[in-house]
Motif scaffolding. Structure first.
Motif, PDB file in Angstrom:
ATOM      1  N   PRO A   8       0.441   4.332 -10.251  1.00  0.00           N
ATOM      2  CA  PRO A   8      -0.884   5.124 -10.504  1.00  0.00           C
ATOM      3  C   PRO A   8      -1.812   4.190  -9.719  1.00  0.00           C
ATOM      4  O   PRO A   8      -2.777   4.524  -9.339  1.00  0.00           O
ATOM      5  CB  PRO A   8      -1.040   5.369 -11.799  1.00  0.00           C
ATOM      6  CG  PRO A   8       0.456   5.384 -12.359  1.00  0.00           C
ATOM      7  CD  PRO A   8       1.429   4.720 -11.520  1.00  0.00           C
ATOM      8  N   GLY A   9      -1.696   2.742  -9.975  1.00  0.00           N
ATOM      9  CA  GLY A   9      -2.814   1.826  -9.367  1.00  0.00           C
ATOM     10  C   GLY A   9      -2.735   1.251  -8.076  1.00  0.00           C
ATOM     11  O   GLY A   9      -3.293   0.397  -7.578  1.00  0.00           O
ATOM     12  N   ASP A  10      -1.679   1.939  -7.295  1.00  0.00           N
ATOM     13  CA  ASP A  10      -1.468   1.418  -5.766  1.00  0.00           C
ATOM     14  C   ASP A  10      -2.354   1.517  -5.010  1.00  0.00           C
ATOM     15  O   ASP A  10      -3.420   2.821  -4.968  1.00  0.00           O
ATOM     16  CB  ASP A  10      -0.184   2.080  -4.982  1.00  0.00           C
ATOM     17  CG  ASP A  10       0.948   1.451  -5.872  1.00  0.00           C
ATOM     18  OD1 ASP A  10       1.031   0.170  -6.385  1.00  0.00           O
ATOM     19  OD2 ASP A  10       2.277   1.944  -5.674  1.00  0.00           O
ATOM     20  N   HIS A  11      -2.637   0.870  -3.763  1.00  0.00           N
ATOM     21  CA  HIS A  11      -3.436   0.968  -2.803  1.00  0.00           C
ATOM     22  C   HIS A  11      -2.661   1.157  -1.659  1.00  0.00           C
ATOM     23  O   HIS A  11      -2.092  -0.067  -1.356  1.00  0.00           O
ATOM     24  CB  HIS A  11      -4.412  -0.289  -2.729  1.00  0.00           C
ATOM     25  CG  HIS A  11      -5.596  -0.098  -3.880  1.00  0.00           C
ATOM     26  ND1 HIS A  11      -6.688   0.572  -4.128  1.00  0.00           N
ATOM     27  CD2 HIS A  11      -5.596  -1.025  -4.997  1.00  0.00           C
ATOM     28  CE1 HIS A  11      -7.103   0.061  -5.057  1.00  0.00           C
ATOM     29  NE2 HIS A  11      -6.445  -0.737  -5.808  1.00  0.00           N
ATOM     30  N   VAL A  12      -2.657   2.467  -1.126  1.00  0.00           N
ATOM     31  CA  VAL A  12      -1.631   2.725   0.171  1.00  0.00           C
ATOM     32  C   VAL A  12      -2.446   2.837   1.439  1.00  0.00           C
ATOM     33  O   VAL A  12      -3.338   3.402   1.527  1.00  0.00           O
ATOM     34  CB  VAL A  12      -0.953   4.197  -0.295  1.00  0.00           C
ATOM     35  CG1 VAL A  12       0.212   4.507   0.752  1.00  0.00           C
ATOM     36  CG2 VAL A  12      -0.507   4.046  -1.939  1.00  0.00           C
ATOM     37  N   LEU A  13      -1.800   2.266   2.461  1.00  0.00           N
ATOM     38  CA  LEU A  13      -2.129   2.368   3.856  1.00  0.00           C
ATOM     39  C   LEU A  13      -1.286   3.360   4.526  1.00  0.00           C
ATOM     40  O   LEU A  13      -0.090   2.809   4.687  1.00  0.00           O
ATOM     41  CB  LEU A  13      -2.113   1.122   4.402  1.00  0.00           C
ATOM     42  CG  LEU A  13      -2.508   0.967   5.876  1.00  0.00           C
ATOM     43  CD1 LEU A  13      -3.847   1.641   6.195  1.00  0.00           C
ATOM     44  CD2 LEU A  13      -2.563  -0.480   6.472  1.00  0.00           C
ATOM     45  N   ASP A  14      -1.780   4.402   5.178  1.00  0.00           N
ATOM     46  CA  ASP A  14      -0.856   5.116   5.793  1.00  0.00           C
ATOM     47  C   ASP A  14      -1.004   5.212   7.322  1.00  0.00           C
ATOM     48  O   ASP A  14      -2.099   5.684   7.802  1.00  0.00           O
ATOM     49  CB  ASP A  14      -1.105   6.746   5.324  1.00  0.00           C
ATOM     50  CG  ASP A  14       0.074   7.732   5.897  1.00  0.00           C
ATOM     51  OD1 ASP A  14       0.845   7.447   6.420  1.00  0.00           O
ATOM     52  OD2 ASP A  14      -0.431   9.001   5.658  1.00  0.00           O
ATOM     53  N   ILE A  15       0.059   4.925   8.066  1.00  0.00           N
ATOM     54  CA  ILE A  15      -0.180   4.506   9.666  1.00  0.00           C
ATOM     55  C   ILE A  15       0.315   5.995  10.200  1.00  0.00           C
ATOM     56  O   ILE A  15       1.410   6.420  10.034  1.00  0.00           O
ATOM     57  CB  ILE A  15       0.830   3.293   9.856  1.00  0.00           C
ATOM     58  CG1 ILE A  15       0.475   2.124   8.921  1.00  0.00           C
ATOM     59  CG2 ILE A  15       0.462   2.911  11.382  1.00  0.00           C
ATOM     60  CD1 ILE A  15      -0.911   1.544   9.164  1.00  0.00           C
ATOM     61  N   GLY A  16      -0.615   6.232  11.144  1.00  0.00           N
ATOM     62  CA  GLY A  16      -0.209   7.621  11.899  1.00  0.00           C
ATOM     63  C   GLY A  16      -0.144   8.724  11.019  1.00  0.00           C
ATOM     64  O   GLY A  16       0.739   9.350  11.168  1.00  0.00           O
ATOM     65  N   CYS A  17      -1.311   8.649  10.265  1.00  0.00           N
ATOM     66  CA  CYS A  17      -1.308   9.813   9.258  1.00  0.00           C
ATOM     67  C   CYS A  17      -1.343  11.416   9.686  1.00  0.00           C
ATOM     68  O   CYS A  17      -1.034  12.331   8.824  1.00  0.00           O
ATOM     69  CB  CYS A  17      -2.553   9.509   8.132  1.00  0.00           C
ATOM     70  SG  CYS A  17      -3.980   9.856   8.992  1.00  0.00           S
ATOM     71  N   GLY A  18      -1.712  11.474  10.891  1.00  0.00           N
ATOM     72  CA  GLY A  18      -1.735  12.957  11.567  1.00  0.00           C
ATOM     73  C   GLY A  18      -2.935  13.695  10.637  1.00  0.00           C
ATOM     74  O   GLY A  18      -3.885  13.470  10.388  1.00  0.00           O
ATOM     75  N   THR A  19      -2.266  14.783  10.161  1.00  0.00           N
ATOM     76  CA  THR A  19      -3.300  15.566   9.529  1.00  0.00           C
ATOM     77  C   THR A  19      -3.200  15.107   8.100  1.00  0.00           C
ATOM     78  O   THR A  19      -3.918  16.131   7.290  1.00  0.00           O
ATOM     79  CB  THR A  19      -2.854  17.173   9.776  1.00  0.00           C
ATOM     80  OG1 THR A  19      -1.383  17.234   8.935  1.00  0.00           O
ATOM     81  CG2 THR A  19      -2.683  17.791  11.045  1.00  0.00           C
ATOM     82  N   GLY A  20      -2.757  14.362   7.464  1.00  0.00           N
ATOM     83  CA  GLY A  20      -3.033  13.622   6.264  1.00  0.00           C
ATOM     84  C   GLY A  20      -2.255  14.097   4.998  1.00  0.00           C
ATOM     85  O   GLY A  20      -2.350  13.736   3.825  1.00  0.00           O
ATOM     86  N   ARG A  21      -1.016  14.878   5.240  1.00  0.00           N
ATOM     87  CA  ARG A  21      -0.237  15.046   4.271  1.00  0.00           C
ATOM     88  C   ARG A  21       0.430  13.997   3.247  1.00  0.00           C
ATOM     89  O   ARG A  21       0.381  13.973   2.202  1.00  0.00           O
ATOM     90  CB  ARG A  21       0.949  16.084   4.533  1.00  0.00           C
ATOM     91  CG  ARG A  21       2.090  16.254   3.604  1.00  0.00           C
ATOM     92  CD  ARG A  21       1.718  17.561   2.782  1.00  0.00           C
ATOM     93  NE  ARG A  21       2.665  17.383   1.442  1.00  0.00           N
ATOM     94  CZ  ARG A  21       3.917  18.254   1.590  1.00  0.00           C
ATOM     95  NH1 ARG A  21       4.308  18.917   2.796  1.00  0.00           N
ATOM     96  NH2 ARG A  21       4.652  18.012   0.530  1.00  0.00           N
ATOM     97  N   THR A  22       0.631  12.869   4.051  1.00  0.00           N
ATOM     98  CA  THR A  22       1.548  11.800   3.531  1.00  0.00           C
ATOM     99  C   THR A  22       0.273  11.156   2.478  1.00  0.00           C
ATOM    100  O   THR A  22       0.556  10.644   1.706  1.00  0.00           O
ATOM    101  CB  THR A  22       2.176  11.022   4.503  1.00  0.00           C
ATOM    102  OG1 THR A  22       1.278  10.971   5.612  1.00  0.00           O
ATOM    103  CG2 THR A  22       3.364  11.712   4.850  1.00  0.00           C
ATOM    104  N   THR A  23      -0.811  10.890   3.218  1.00  0.00           N
ATOM    105  CA  THR A  23      -1.988  10.332   2.550  1.00  0.00           C
ATOM    106  C   THR A  23      -2.556  10.789   1.440  1.00  0.00           C
ATOM    107  O   THR A  23      -2.514  10.421   0.352  1.00  0.00           O
ATOM    108  CB  THR A  23      -3.246  10.113   3.655  1.00  0.00           C
ATOM    109  OG1 THR A  23      -2.460   9.933   5.095  1.00  0.00           O
ATOM    110  CG2 THR A  23      -4.233   8.922   3.339  1.00  0.00           C
ATOM    111  N   ARG A  24      -2.561  12.161   1.476  1.00  0.00           N
ATOM    112  CA  ARG A  24      -2.887  13.058   0.386  1.00  0.00           C
ATOM    113  C   ARG A  24      -1.820  13.161  -0.978  1.00  0.00           C
ATOM    114  O   ARG A  24      -2.202  12.779  -1.995  1.00  0.00           O
ATOM    115  CB  ARG A  24      -3.186  14.436   0.317  1.00  0.00           C
ATOM    116  CG  ARG A  24      -4.406  14.804   1.720  1.00  0.00           C
ATOM    117  CD  ARG A  24      -4.868  16.225   1.646  1.00  0.00           C
ATOM    118  NE  ARG A  24      -3.746  16.926   2.153  1.00  0.00           N
ATOM    119  CZ  ARG A  24      -3.435  17.407   3.441  1.00  0.00           C
ATOM    120  NH1 ARG A  24      -4.302  16.656   4.306  1.00  0.00           N
ATOM    121  NH2 ARG A  24      -2.429  18.001   3.732  1.00  0.00           N
TER     122      ARG A  24
END
Length: 256
Positions: free
Chosen positions: A23-39
């Motif tokens: 829950p407290g993580d700060h995540v960096l998503d490389i090459g996120c595209g349309t953002g499904r992984t980021t969301r």
């Protein structure tokens, strides 16, 4: 716009099974595209944050629209190349990428820059494609559109997807960039192109790799190529959509 989220649904599941986002993580998503992984990372990191970065403006515009629709407040996106972007140093405790790290002009510099953004001990988990000849989707679609003949133009961007196919190269690049405990796992999951051949054909022809194969064809040759593509897609209809076999590496490393 091609729906990579639909294509990679099985890989997405495998990636998130491995991430174990807290829950407290700060995540960096490389090459996120349309953002499904980021969301999805932001939902898991409910008291933390998720930042997606990509070079595609149209994809990021869609990512921002969907994020607003879903009402997520701990997500942000940046339109930039992760190879040289000035991330806040040692800010993120998890880096992720779903097939977004194969296109750097200088992967050694890119992994070093990403490493600077991660805290010491942070994990970096990425999916990358294995070699093109191990991808049924690549071989079958390429054969259908080319008629078994070598394409008249150079492979160009189509082959860039396989630049991290050599596991020893990946391990070496990450080690030089300051990562340790690198583990490379063989992942065999199918990719999805649509519910039927009509939808799959329309999807395939949005891909630059497919466009390269038909760009220089005359009308008659193009029609024959599309007929062959349709036959190939029909042959891969499982009754639950059009699926092709694929092979990837799940690469897990830790910032030194």
């Amino acid at each position: 716009m091609f729906d990579y989220d639909a294509e990679l649904v099985r890989h997405h599941e495998r990636l998130f099974e491995t991430l174990d986002i807290r829950p407290g993580d700060h995540v960096l998503d490389i090459g996120c595209g349309t953002g499904r992984t980021t969301r999805d990372a932001a939902r898991a990191a409910s008291r933390g944050t998720a930042l997606g970065i990509d070079v595609s403006g149209p994809m990021l515009a869609q990512a921002r629209r969907q994020t607003e629709t879903e009402g997520l407040r701990n997500v942000d996106f940046v339109h930039a190349d992760a190879q040289g972007h000035a991330f806040p140093p040692e800010h993120f405790n998890l880096g992720i990428s779903r097939f977004g790290t194969m296109f750097f002009s200088d992967p050694a510099a890119a992994f070093t820059n990403i490493g600077r953004a991660l805290r010491p001990g942070a994990r970096f988990v990425q999916l990358v494609w294995q070699a093109g000849e191990r991808q049924e989707w690549h071989a079958a679609i390429r054969a259908a559109l080319s008629g078994g003949h070598a394409p008249t133009r150079s492979p160009g961007a189509a082959e860039a997807a396989f630049t991290l196919a050599d596991r020893e190269v990946v391990v070496g690049l990450l080690a030089e960039a300051g990562f340790t405990a690198v583990d490379v796992v063989d992942v065999r999951e199918p990719v999805y192109y649509g519910p039927d051949a009509d939808h799959a054909s329309a999807a395939v022809l949005q891909l630059w790799a497919a466009k390269e194969l038909v760009t220089d064809l005359d009308a008659a040759s193009t029609e024959r190529a599309l007929d062959r593509l349709r036959a190939t897609l029909d042959a891969h209809d499982t009754g639950d959509g059009i699926w092709f076999d694929s092979r990837a590496w799940l690469v897990i490393a830790r910032r030194r």
